[in-house]
Design an enzyme around this catalytic site. Structure first.
Site, mmCIF file in Angstrom:
data_model
loop_
_atom_site.group_PDB
_atom_site.id
_atom_site.type_symbol
_atom_site.label_atom_id
_atom_site.label_comp_id
_atom_site.label_asym_id
_atom_site.label_seq_id
_atom_site.Cartn_x
_atom_site.Cartn_y
_atom_site.Cartn_z
ATOM 1 N N GLU A 233 0.846 -1.188 0.000
ATOM 2 C CA GLU A 233 0.000 0.000 0.000
ATOM 3 C C GLU A 233 0.880 1.236 0.000
ATOM 4 O OE1 GLU A 233 -1.611 -1.456 3.374
ATOM 5 O OE2 GLU A 233 -3.109 -2.614 2.306
ATOM 6 N N TYR B 214 8.150 2.077 -7.270
ATOM 7 C CA TYR B 214 7.386 0.829 -7.414
ATOM 8 C C TYR B 214 6.964 0.613 -8.871
ATOM 9 C CZ TYR B 214 7.118 0.777 -2.300
ATOM 10 O OH TYR B 214 7.428 0.749 -0.964
#
Ligand SMILES: CC(C)(COP(=O)(O)OP(=O)(O)OC[C@H]1O[C@@H](n2cnc3c(N)ncnc32)[C@H](O)[C@@H]1OP(=O)(O)O)[C@@H](O)C(=O)NCCC(=O)NCCS
Length: 145
Positions: A103, A115
């Site tokens: 998250e 990411y």
């Protein structure tokens, strides 16, 4: 700097780095509880004996959940975050892992870019997820081949 697995003996440095990197840092008790669990891992990068970055994650079956990734403010943008993530993913691949979840705050451009560059894609949204400012959380996933 070489990635190494951290343990309870690194807890003071972990808490110190955590405070430098997050608005709502994990406490010593949180680290201590998690480090006592079999499926929880922390990998770190040290310069000499000084902790400069870490990644923490749970492995449950074929799934990995990344809990945190942090790099010392003075050492950012030098590839340390990517190095930690790559090491954790390689470790998980060796264990025949299939799927990685995490998250992240939509406002965290640095983490989002990192990411995405590693191949993560958004798979969900948790509304009002973060208690400090009620910010949503993006749920991101990476499938390993
Ligand atoms: C997110 C974080 C771990 C990145 O660590 P890092 O060591 O600086 O990351 P890297 O040097 O490996 O950067 C890899 C890529 O991520 C992106 N990135 C990193 N920092 C960035 C920034 N400030 N702005 C925009 N993109 C950024 C870039 O695409 C970068 O590649 P580039 O430098 O070739 O352009 C670090 O900024 C940090 O500790 N932030 C505070 C804690 C945090 O928010 N953690 C994430 C929790 S989900």
């Amino acid at each position: 700097m070489k990635v190494e697995e951290l343990s309870i003996k690194d807890i003071e440095q972990l808490v110190e780095l955590e405070r430098l990197c997050f608005a709502t840092p994990w406490t010593q008790e949180q680290f201590s509880l998690c480090l006592a669990q079999e499926h929880f891992y922390v990998f770190g990068l040290k310069s000499g004996n000084r902790l400069m970055g870490y990644i923490s994650f749970f492995l449950v079956g074929k799934e990995m959940e990344i809990l945190n990734l942090a790099v010392h403010p003075e050492k950012r943008r030098q590839g340390l975050g990517t190095k930690l993530l790559t090491a954790a993913l390689s470790f998980f691949r060796r264990k025949k892992g299939k799927k990685v979840l995490l998250e992240v705050r939509p406002s965290n451009v640095a983490a989002l870019n990192l990411y995405r560059r590693a191949g993560f894609v958004q798979v969900g949204l948790r509304r009002n997820y973060y208690p400090d400012n009620r910010e949503d959380a993006l749920v991101m996933a990476l499938k390993l081949l």
